[in-house]
Design a protein around this motif. Sequence first.
Motif, PDB file in Angstrom:
ATOM      1  N   GLU A 653     -30.180 -77.116 -77.546  1.00 42.49           N
ATOM      2  CA  GLU A 653     -30.345 -78.560 -77.618  1.00 42.49           C
ATOM      3  C   GLU A 653     -29.916 -79.210 -76.294  1.00 42.49           C
ATOM      4  OE1 GLU A 653     -29.202 -82.348 -80.529  1.00 42.49           O
ATOM      5  OE2 GLU A 653     -28.149 -80.436 -80.742  1.00 42.49           O
ATOM      6  N   PHE A 654     -28.824 -78.722 -75.704  1.00 43.32           N
ATOM      7  CA  PHE A 654     -28.355 -79.230 -74.412  1.00 43.32           C
ATOM      8  C   PHE A 654     -29.449 -79.095 -73.360  1.00 43.32           C
ATOM      9  CE2 PHE A 654     -26.450 -78.815 -70.268  1.00 43.32           C
ATOM     10  CZ  PHE A 654     -25.404 -79.725 -70.261  1.00 43.32           C
ATOM     11  N   MET A 655     -30.046 -77.889 -73.259  1.00 44.77           N
ATOM     12  CA  MET A 655     -31.070 -77.649 -72.255  1.00 44.77           C
ATOM     13  C   MET A 655     -32.326 -78.468 -72.538  1.00 44.77           C
ATOM     14  SD  MET A 655     -29.570 -75.739 -70.164  1.00 44.77           S
ATOM     15  CE  MET A 655     -30.967 -75.398 -69.105  1.00 44.77           C
ATOM     16  N   ALA A 656     -32.651 -78.684 -73.820  1.00 45.84           N
ATOM     17  CA  ALA A 656     -33.845 -79.452 -74.160  1.00 45.84           C
ATOM     18  C   ALA A 656     -33.702 -80.912 -73.744  1.00 45.84           C
ATOM     19  CB  ALA A 656     -34.125 -79.343 -75.654  1.00 45.84           C
ATOM     20  N   VAL A 657     -32.529 -81.516 -74.042  1.00 43.67           N
ATOM     21  CA  VAL A 657     -32.331 -82.928 -73.712  1.00 43.67           C
ATOM     22  C   VAL A 657     -32.266 -83.125 -72.197  1.00 43.67           C
ATOM     23  CG1 VAL A 657     -30.804 -84.917 -73.993  1.00 43.67           C
ATOM     24  CG2 VAL A 657     -31.154 -83.351 -75.899  1.00 43.67           C
ATOM     25  N   ILE A 658     -31.500 -82.292 -71.505  1.00 40.63           N
ATOM     26  CA  ILE A 658     -31.373 -82.452 -70.059  1.00 40.63           C
ATOM     27  C   ILE A 658     -32.699 -82.150 -69.368  1.00 40.63           C
ATOM     28  CG2 ILE A 658     -30.663 -80.119 -69.380  1.00 40.63           C
ATOM     29  CD1 ILE A 658     -29.051 -83.428 -68.250  1.00 40.63           C
ATOM     30  N   GLY A 659     -33.468 -81.201 -69.939  1.00 40.29           N
ATOM     31  CA  GLY A 659     -34.790 -80.918 -69.385  1.00 40.29           C
ATOM     32  C   GLY A 659     -35.747 -82.085 -69.560  1.00 40.29           C
ATOM     33  N   LYS A 660     -35.667 -82.747 -70.722  1.00 44.79           N
ATOM     34  CA  LYS A 660     -36.521 -83.915 -70.953  1.00 44.79           C
ATOM     35  C   LYS A 660     -36.147 -85.045 -70.008  1.00 44.79           C
ATOM     36  CE  LYS A 660     -38.430 -86.700 -74.704  1.00 44.79           C
ATOM     37  NZ  LYS A 660     -38.487 -86.875 -76.185  1.00 44.79           N
ATOM     38  N   ALA A 661     -34.846 -85.246 -69.780  1.00 44.33           N
ATOM     39  CA  ALA A 661     -34.409 -86.295 -68.870  1.00 44.33           C
ATOM     40  C   ALA A 661     -34.909 -86.028 -67.448  1.00 44.33           C
ATOM     41  CB  ALA A 661     -32.888 -86.400 -68.888  1.00 44.33           C
ATOM     42  N   ILE A 662     -34.821 -84.781 -67.011  1.00 41.50           N
ATOM     43  CA  ILE A 662     -35.306 -84.431 -65.667  1.00 41.50           C
ATOM     44  C   ILE A 662     -36.818 -84.626 -65.578  1.00 41.50           C
ATOM     45  CG2 ILE A 662     -35.564 -82.522 -64.028  1.00 41.50           C
ATOM     46  CD1 ILE A 662     -32.884 -81.462 -65.054  1.00 41.50           C
ATOM     47  N   GLY A 663     -37.530 -84.295 -66.673  1.00 41.07           N
ATOM     48  CA  GLY A 663     -38.972 -84.511 -66.688  1.00 41.07           C
ATOM     49  C   GLY A 663     -39.331 -85.982 -66.588  1.00 41.07           C
ATOM     50  N   ILE A 664     -38.546 -86.851 -67.252  1.00 43.53           N
ATOM     51  CA  ILE A 664     -38.798 -88.293 -67.179  1.00 43.53           C
ATOM     52  C   ILE A 664     -38.602 -88.785 -65.748  1.00 43.53           C
ATOM     53  CG2 ILE A 664     -37.943 -90.544 -67.949  1.00 43.53           C
ATOM     54  CD1 ILE A 664     -37.239 -89.192 -70.623  1.00 43.53           C
ATOM     55  N   ILE A 665     -37.546 -88.297 -65.081  1.00 46.32           N
ATOM     56  CA  ILE A 665     -37.318 -88.684 -63.687  1.00 46.32           C
ATOM     57  C   ILE A 665     -38.457 -88.188 -62.802  1.00 46.32           C
ATOM     58  CG2 ILE A 665     -35.836 -88.259 -61.685  1.00 46.32           C
ATOM     59  CD1 ILE A 665     -33.446 -88.392 -63.483  1.00 46.32           C
ATOM     60  N   GLY A 666     -38.918 -86.966 -63.058  1.00 46.52           N
ATOM     61  CA  GLY A 666     -39.975 -86.398 -62.224  1.00 46.52           C
ATOM     62  C   GLY A 666     -41.289 -87.150 -62.329  1.00 46.52           C
ATOM     63  N   THR A 667     -41.577 -87.728 -63.499  1.00 44.97           N
ATOM     64  CA  THR A 667     -42.831 -88.457 -63.697  1.00 44.97           C
ATOM     65  C   THR A 667     -42.683 -89.953 -63.489  1.00 44.97           C
ATOM     66  OG1 THR A 667     -42.364 -88.583 -66.079  1.00 44.97           O
ATOM     67  CG2 THR A 667     -43.693 -86.721 -65.294  1.00 44.97           C
ATOM     68  N   SER A 668     -41.471 -90.414 -63.173  1.00 50.81           N
ATOM     69  CA  SER A 668     -41.245 -91.845 -62.984  1.00 50.81           C
ATOM     70  C   SER A 668     -41.759 -92.282 -61.614  1.00 50.81           C
ATOM     71  CB  SER A 668     -39.753 -92.161 -63.105  1.00 50.81           C
ATOM     72  OG  SER A 668     -39.502 -93.509 -62.774  1.00 50.81           O
ATOM     73  N   PRO A 669     -42.358 -93.467 -61.502  1.00 48.88           N
ATOM     74  CA  PRO A 669     -42.863 -93.933 -60.200  1.00 48.88           C
ATOM     75  C   PRO A 669     -41.749 -94.334 -59.235  1.00 48.88           C
ATOM     76  CG  PRO A 669     -43.186 -95.620 -61.875  1.00 48.88           C
ATOM     77  CD  PRO A 669     -42.709 -94.406 -62.594  1.00 48.88           C
ATOM     78  N   THR A 670     -40.524 -94.567 -59.752  1.00 48.44           N
ATOM     79  CA  THR A 670     -39.436 -94.983 -58.872  1.00 48.44           C
ATOM     80  C   THR A 670     -38.656 -93.783 -58.358  1.00 48.44           C
ATOM     81  OG1 THR A 670     -37.436 -96.328 -58.700  1.00 48.44           O
ATOM     82  CG2 THR A 670     -37.839 -95.244 -60.798  1.00 48.44           C
ATOM     83  N   LEU A 671     -38.115 -93.942 -57.138  1.00 48.58           N
ATOM     84  CA  LEU A 671     -37.276 -92.896 -56.551  1.00 48.58           C
ATOM     85  C   LEU A 671     -35.807 -93.129 -56.828  1.00 48.58           C
ATOM     86  CD1 LEU A 671     -39.049 -92.445 -53.089  1.00 48.58           C
ATOM     87  CD2 LEU A 671     -39.337 -91.092 -55.162  1.00 48.58           C
TER      88      LEU A 671
END
Length: 702
Positions: A653-671
């Motif tokens: 669960e830890f890896m799933a949540v942190i992975g989703k958060a990193i994915g959101i940052i990666g697809t976000s238009p802001t730096l």
Amino acid sequence: MAGDIVICELLCFGVNRIDNTSNNVIIKLCTDFYSPKEIEHAKELLHNACSQSRSDLERLRPRKGPKKAQSDMTDILQLVHEMGTDVPCFVAVNLAKLSVLGMENINLAAMVADIFSLKKQMAELKCFVQRVDTVESLHPDFYADGVSAFQDDEQLIGRPHGGIGILWRKTLGAHVNCLKYDGERRLMALSVKHGSHSLLLLNVYLPYFTGSDNDDNFHEFMAVIGKAIGIIGTSPTLNACIIGDFNACTTKNTLFGKEIRLMCDDNGLLLSDVTLLPPDSFTFYSDVHQSTSWLDHCVSTLQAHLSITDINIAYDVLSSDHFPLAMSFELPTKRATKSDIEAYHRRCSPLLSSIAIPHVALLCSDAQCDNISHREALSKLYRDITNAMLTSSAASIPTKRQQRHKPVPGWNEFVKEHHAAARLSFTLWVSAGKPRQGSLHEQMSRDRARFKFALRRCKRDEAQIKAGKLAESFLPLDNTAFWKEVQAQSLRSTPLVASVNGTSGEDAIANMWAKHYGEILNASDTDTSRKRLIKELHAAYESAVSEGSLNNSLFSPREETWLSPSEIVILKALHPDLYADGVSAFQDDEQLIGRPHGGIGILWRKTLGAHVNCLKYDGERRLMALSVKHGSHSLLLLNVYLPYFTGSDNYHEFMAVIGKAIGIIGTSPTLNACIIGDFNAYHFPLAMSFGLPTKANFKLKQ
């Protein structure tokens, strides 16, 4: 273009003959059969079709002279060779316009080879179908299943290798589950469950040794046996066996035999057949060499080895060059007697009859009913029924209580290995008839002496070992590991207090806390407890603002309260100058067992309302975000509440949540993006162990 259909008899003939007939033969047949105008028209048709997909195609060159037809046919065949498969599908409408091959142009050798290949494949397919029908209809009292050595659409070259089958009695149907593994042709299993006991039987058919440890057979042998050991290692049962044709003789100096013995030694497994059968046994007889070998084996865990009641080789069964290896297992069972069941019925019936049925709650037709009295009535009915059944079974059916042994400090470090060796030596000594002398007796005596010496050492140095383990857990400043070690060294669970707020007794204390949290979590919006909660939160916020920092008083009330989705609106009443939103740790209709995990909230000033957007993610209880935009600049703040480490489930669960958060940052238009919150990961042990709050200021340049 390759999928287009074009009508042209000449090109249909030429394209389909170009792979198995020489160019000279095709040119001669076409120039004799078709007119020069038909050949020129076919050339133009082919060039126009190919130019649609090839922009760099050379222009159409007109041919002249007496050999114009031969030159045009040469250009056609050259273009077809150049384009490969990227040509249209040419078809014939008038079969009379197709040229005919003469007998002198037919490749008879290729035809004969194709016929023989088809005959061989048909014979093997017929044999395979007959074998499958035979397996399924061997006996009406047996179920059967198997794994084929090849696929239906696979072209066979030589005899296939692999393929196994298992049969089991239909009377065991409810207790047996057949297991197959994707892509595995040499391994399958049966999982047998009977009550609380289970047995895993893996059937293997391993490749034979060809004389080199670098050939494909050796690598395949190691891959299959490694997969079988991995299945046993991850299986929940301790009773597991690998049975079948190993093609490895353990009584001779062979490479595969050595690998099997090393595999058993490294993984704590036993060669049950070699241990329990005479040393001159064999399971294979070679008519060519007039020799015998012991190729079929039973590799077992210690528990499965002790469950074997009989094992033998059926030398009187002559069905192949291998003799069957038969064994019997006996799993310990303890079933309730008929008198026990009758006593259970006598005790349970009056208890069930005395339960009050909540008719109003049961007849409620609202699928989303939020009536607290209905929920409490149904929960009470469930508890009454289960308590009646558990009370009756405990009083009527005898059970064996497991005795809890006192833990020995230092067992895993100093004793465990010697204990396993001593048990194995003792088992082998018993299975050999308890000899009073010889190598087995000497090995058993040595291993037992080593085990007892290690055990005496641990008991003698018990205090020193305990102190050393506590020091090791404290050095990395990991409070969780330290207190776990303290609890592990204690002989009892965490002690309970005798009195809480003037209430004494376990039942009275439990009822007091149930009433306390029931008022907080289940009360309506107009209840005084809810108003008191809002008042406490509001006072904590005012205190934090006046002090200019975030102190622990802001979190104290929330730390003991979990809000349902319909109660998230409470956050919005914290302060008139703040917007708020959150994600609940549970659903409104979810039955809570223990405290919920997850749930987060975010607050922001109303003066930022036009620049802030709160983001939630479907089904995510541990992650939400704020998107802040100011002019051409933006900032993404992700708030997380990650699980703490207790084992594999929390880790995933830890890896799933942190992975989703990193994915959101990666697809976000802001730096400009941050992940903020409770990670439950001790990167700074000294600060995080005391729960110090973290504060950060951001400034976006104009």
